[in-house]
Design a protein around this motif. Structure first.
Motif, PDB file in Angstrom:
ATOM      1  N   LEU A   1       9.109   2.798   1.264  1.00  0.00           N
ATOM      2  CA  LEU A   1       8.030   2.640   0.297  1.00  0.00           C
ATOM      3  C   LEU A   1       6.976   3.727   0.455  1.00  0.00           C
TER       4      LEU A   1
ATOM      5  N   SER B   1      -0.351   4.158  -5.978  1.00  0.00           N
ATOM      6  CA  SER B   1       0.727   3.235  -6.372  1.00  0.00           C
ATOM      7  C   SER B   1       1.330   2.571  -5.144  1.00  0.00           C
ATOM      8  N   ARG B   2       1.468   3.363  -4.065  1.00  0.00           N
ATOM      9  CA  ARG B   2       2.011   2.794  -2.832  1.00  0.00           C
ATOM     10  C   ARG B   2       1.059   1.748  -2.281  1.00  0.00           C
TER      11      ARG B   2
ATOM     12  N   THR C   1       1.552  -1.312  -4.245  1.00  0.00           N
ATOM     13  CA  THR C   1       2.767  -2.042  -3.859  1.00  0.00           C
ATOM     14  C   THR C   1       2.513  -2.829  -2.575  1.00  0.00           C
TER      15      THR C   1
END
Lengths: 226, 813
Positions: free
Chosen positions: B380, B685-686, B689
């Motif tokens: 990820l 975005s990571r 997440t």
């Protein structure tokens, strides 16, 4: 051993005051075997909790082993209680996940007995009451009489001066009841002061002294007349 | 102190209710596992640039400055070339090196292409500043032109099983001799390289043209290289920096006559100040132009630390929830112990022993879970975290500290709760907590709601902003734009290539440009003399061909676009912001001026005005922009192709074939612009997440917490409920009553969490010029979800405990 002067206990709930004990004056001497009898709600258990230094009276004076308890704080009462007063109830109040040995061991632990001493004392007591084979059993593996016997052994393992019992045979059949009463008599013969609350005339008849109560009053006892 | 008794009793208590213990340990272990991973992540972020030997003493020189008129400010990671030579004259300097990134050109070994290789030019002292291990060969000859050092990774990839030292590689027609193989830069570094060529190679590239080289080497106004210095330990950096700037100013003054000629990035009148920036602080704290790689910011660390604290808090609350769900048995045991001589602290000690045994077991299990989860997190976050990175007394101490803290927080309330029992209750056979403990328990569940809601709102806020950025119309149509990088390889064949591409089915339009949105732009100062005093402003310039407007689908507000036929080489198209900044009232009748490379004034006629479009990432406000026609001799890097459908393989394949035909077999390097623009927010975005995972985890834990609290509430109100049932009061009324008791704590948690989360989001949004806040609808959805979960939990427990059983006062008695 225990002396009370005009003990009054009032419970306050939601602005309603209920008098549980009114002017209780009793005098229990060392080595006495006393029963407190009377119907449900007469104040037996409340009196027992006060003379057991668990609950506090609303007014009046209390002496335990000639020490004035009246103004003692909670931790001082707890210190006096430790090792000097044993308790037995209608329910055995054993800790389910501890074995017979471990349940009896509890008071000794809190009195900082060494492990070896504890083993010696408990095994001796279990042998004396022919219960050594139950040593490693859990409460769930015992019948009610055995459970009550364990609870008595736990209460007396520190050789307290006073044993308080609240309806100790309430859950037992007649055979179990007689066995428990025999144990109490034996303990009394060894010099232990015993006060037990009961509503059964059969049991009170077996004690040396009976204090009769009604609606929070002592109506009669063998020593004091009100 | 009978420690053994406490441990034995605690173990027995845990073994008594295996489901309770398993749920408790599993929840804690999962939380600890996640916390360990986040701590590894934080450790990784904080460890940037500390993997190099002596990194404490390595500094990067940075440039700051402002033009006398205040129009142009410089805050750049680049420095002038001569600075390094000056640094060498100071006794504080142990070693210094310059680093110049090479252009993205194809590197070949025999017939194989060394794709996506990071190529730099550096001084031979590079390996004295960055003391990387030399695995093969020697770096001593790095002063000679054409010599290059490659990394182990590149060697393993392209020279499998052979010794690369002595082998030749080709870059842009120049042969490079591999002289050594070095270890790679540590992963957590602010820059990475695959090849380091000697800086003297630049002379070879420029055909040893002394005129150009002298201009470069003595130019104090051109920011072209990164300069690093390793200072001697105990050097006084304040004095070092002061003396350096003093001397630099002298050199600058002396070299001024030769300085008349400058490159496009030069700032003729700006006075520069050079600063020492510790390399260890670059990753988190540097906010300069021309950074070598995308950097992080302390906000992310703050978020990760907050998440860790919240996770530890939520799992500890979960422990409390489960431990106190049906408290009568434990209260009874505590009362029995007290009656047998235990004091409150004995009971507390017993509870804490249990909590510590659970948290220690959970930590061990958590470490195992972390090991299992790390590969997914590495994927990820594109990292290579390892559990073995937990090393040294400090890290082990941290894990033990976490275990201890969980034990303290988890055991604290139950210890207070159970040890406070008055043994008098045993006479009444009534084991119930008092009102204040009940209220405190309510506030604990409010705390859990707070954490859940906080994480949910934070996640929603970040999601909404990132979604806003990706969906927002940027002023041009960013969909289906294929960008070909290194397009200069087409050179003179561009027009033929363009015509052939245009005829491919599925291609809408084709254009060429020196920059594309999201990439760097060349900046020039333009002045408008139509007002008094004349207005000056820096304008980003992009050289484009005449199809740029149609290809990008920009909005033409006024005038016409650049025309290839009329060869509008002196025409310029400005964006609306430029018109506004230059205060031009009637743009089509006006012209603006800039100084050319010979410092001579050059006029540009304003031909048209395009609507503002985000040619920079959305964290920057749109700046003035000028589009100038690309002439034949102009260098351009990109070809922009608009296709009908980016998934149409036939169109893409035809484009590739045409490229191969015109590019002399140079490999095609292409990307879709929308993807590249989204890459700017990859880190965010990571983070999103990760936040989603943690929010889901906290939701799962909260559901357990709500169910436990519901059963606690029913037990607390047991007498009241059984009486109401006996009196025939309908279930829905009793349930409503219970929901009311629960609801007020949900309300407290929700109302405290929303402003806190919104405040944090507001801080994060400061990074963006264009923002969108969490919508009311999203907030309502989240509130409904959390409140709904609470109501569902209590309804479920009511159904399970009260409704299904004969729960009447008489039977309860």
């Amino acid at each position: 051993m225990i002396r009370t002067q005009n003990i009054v206990k009032i419970f306050y709930t939601n602005e309603i005051a209920k008098t549980a004990l009114s002017n209780i004056n009793i005098n229990i001497k060392k080595g006495d075997y006393v029963s407190i009898s009377g119907p449900s709600g007469c104040g037996k258990t409340t009196l027992l909790s006060i003379i057991g230094l668990i609950d506090k009276q609303t007014s009046g004076e209390l002496f335990f082993m000639d020490i004035d308890i009246t103004k003692k704080k909670d931790h001082q009462r707890a210190k006096l209680r430790k090792g000097n007063i044993g308790f037995v109830f209608k329910d055995a109040f054993l800790i389910d996940e501890l074995t017979v040995f471990e349940n009896i061991e509890l008071p000794l632990i809190y009195l900082n007995y060494k492990r070896k001493e504890r083993i010696d004392i408990i095994e001796k007591e279990l042998l004396r009451h022919k219960m050594i084979h139950l040593k490693n059993r859990y409460p769930g593996q015992l019948n009610e009489e055995q459970q009550q016997m364990v609870s008595i052994l736990r209460a007396v393992i520190t050789k307290p001066s006073l044993l308080l019992a609240d309806e100790p045979t309430g859950r037992l059949d007649s055979k179990g009841r007689d066995n428990i009463l025999r144990t109490f008599s034996g303990l009394n013969e060894e010099g232990m002061t015993i006060v037990l609350a009961t509503h059964s005339p059969y049991i009170s008849d077996q004690t040396q002294i009976t204090i009769k109560m009604f609606d929070g009053h002592v109506v009669t006892d063998n020593n004091i007349t009100i | 102190m009978n420690t053994l008794h406490y441990i034995r009793a605690a173990v027995k208590s845990l073994l008594r209710d295996k489901l309770y213990s398993a749920t408790n340990i599993a929840g804690l272990a999962l939380g600890i596992g996640l916390s360990i991973i986040i701590l590894l992540l934080i450790k990784y972020e904080l460890s940037y640039d500390s993997g190099i030997k002596g990194s404490k003493n390595i500094y990067r020189l940075t440039t700051r400055g402002e033009s006398p008129d205040g129009i142009q400010t410089v805050s750049n990671a680049l420095t002038p070339l001569p600075l390094s030579g000056l640094l060498r004259t100071f006794h504080e300097t142990e070693a210094t090196t310059r680093l110049i990134p090479g252009a993205n050109k194809l590197i070949k070994y025999n017939s194989a292409s060394l794709k996506q290789s990071r190529f730099f030019f550096a001084d031979p002292s590079f390996f004295n500043v960055f003391e990387l291990r030399i695995i093969k060969g020697s770096v001593e000859q790095l002063n000679k032109p054409g010599n290059v050092v490659i990394t182990k990774t590149l060697a393993d990839k392209y020279f499998k099983g052979t010794n690369p030292v002595g082998k030749k590689i080709n870059r842009d027609g120049i042969k490079y001799n591999i002289i050594a193989v070095s270890e790679d830069m540590p992963e957590a570094s602010h820059f990475h390289f695959d090849l380091i060529a000697s800086i003297s190679t630049i002379e070879k590239i420029l055909n040893y043209n002394r005129k150009i080289l002298d201009k470069l080497e003595h130019n104090w106004k051109s920011l072209v290289c990164y300069t690093y210095v390793k200072v001697k330990p105990k050097a006084d950096l304040r004095i070092f920096e002061k003396h350096l700037n003093k001397k630099a100013r002298l050199f600058e003054e002396r070299s001024k006559p030769e300085n008349k000629t400058t490159t496009a990035t030069s700032q003729v009148n700006t006075t520069f100040h050079f600063h020492l920036q510790p390399i260890r602080s670059i990753h988190l704290h540097s906010k300069l132009d021309s950074e070598l790689e995308p950097l992080s910011n302390p906000f992310r660390i703050l978020i990760f630390i907050s998440i860790t604290i919240f996770i530890l808090l939520i799992i500890s609350i979960n422990f409390i929830n489960i431990t106190t769900a049906e408290p009568s048995k434990r209260l009874r045991d505590a009362a029995i112990r007290k009656l047998n001589g235990a004091r409150s602290y004995h009971i507390a000690l017993q509870i804490f022993t249990e909590a510590f045994i659970i948290s220690a077991s959970a930590t061990i299990l958590g470490l195992v879970l972390a090991e299992l989860m790390i590969p997914a997190f590495n994927k990820l976050f594109n990292l290579s975290l390892k559990l073995s990175q937990i090393q040294g007394l400090q890290d082990i101490g941290m894990v033990i500290f976490i275990t201890f803290i969980i034990g303290i927080i988890s055991g604290g309330y139950p210890a207070k709760f159970f040890s406070g029992i008055d043994p008098v209750n045993i006479f009444r056979n009534r084991f119930k907590l008092n009102k204040s403990s009940f209220i405190m328990r309510g506030f604990i569940i409010a705390g859990q709601v707070f954490v859940l809601m906080f994480l949910s709102v934070l996640t929603a806020g970040i999601w909404q902003q990132l979604n806003f950025i990706s969906e927002r119309y940027p002023g041009f149509n960013k969909k289906n734009l294929l960008i070909i990088d290194r397009a200069y390889t087409i050179k003179q064949n561009y027009e033929d290539f363009k015509q052939e591409i245009k005829h491919i089915k599925g291609v809408v339009n084709v254009s060429a440009a020196t920059s594309v949105p999201g990439e760097g732009y060349m900046k020039n100062i333009f002045s408008y003399r139509g007002i008094n005093p004349p207005k000056k402003t820096p304008v980003n310039v992009n050289f484009v061909d005449c199809d740029y407007l149609q290809t990008m689908q920009l909005r033409l507000m006024k005038g016409s676009f650049l025309n290839c036929e009329t060869k509008d080489s002196m025409g310029i198209i400005l964006n609306s912001t430029a018109i506004k900044e230059l205060e031009i009232k009637k743009p089509l009748e006006e012209h603006i001026e800039t100084a050319n490379s010979q410092n001579k004034s050059r006029k540009f006629n304003i031909l048209g005005v395009v609507g503002d479009y985000n040619y920079e990432p959305l964290d920057k406000k749109t700046e003035p922009l000028g589009l100038v026609l690309l002439c034949k001799h102009n260098f351009f890097r990109y070809i922009i192709i608009r296709v009908e459908d980016r998934k149409d393989k036939r169109t893409l394949s035809a484009i590739r074939n045409t490229w191969n035909k015109y590019s002399d077999n140079e490999p095609l390097e292409s990307f879709f612009l929308a993807d590249r623009l989204n890459d700017n927010y990859k880190e965010d975005s990571r983070m999103l997440t990760a936040l989603m995972i943690f929010t889901l985890f906290s939701f799962f834990i909260s559901v357990l917490g709500f169910i436990s609290y519901a059963s606690f509430l029913i037990e607390y109100k047991d007498k009241k409920i059984s009486l109401m049932k006996t009196l025939g009061i309908p279930d829905n009324y009793i349930l409503r009553n219970l929901i009311g008791s629960f609801g007020k704590y949900i309300l407290i948690g929700v109302s405290l969490s929303i402003p806190t989360a919104l405040m944090i989001i507001r801080i994060w949004l400061r990074n963006f010029a264009y923002t969108e806040h969490v919508s009311l609808l999203n907030l309502l959805i989240l509130i409904t979800l959390v409140a709904g979960t609470g109501i569902a939990s209590i309804s479920y427990q009511y159904f399970r405990i009260v409704f299904k059983k004969n729960y009447h006062y008489l039977t309860k008695r």
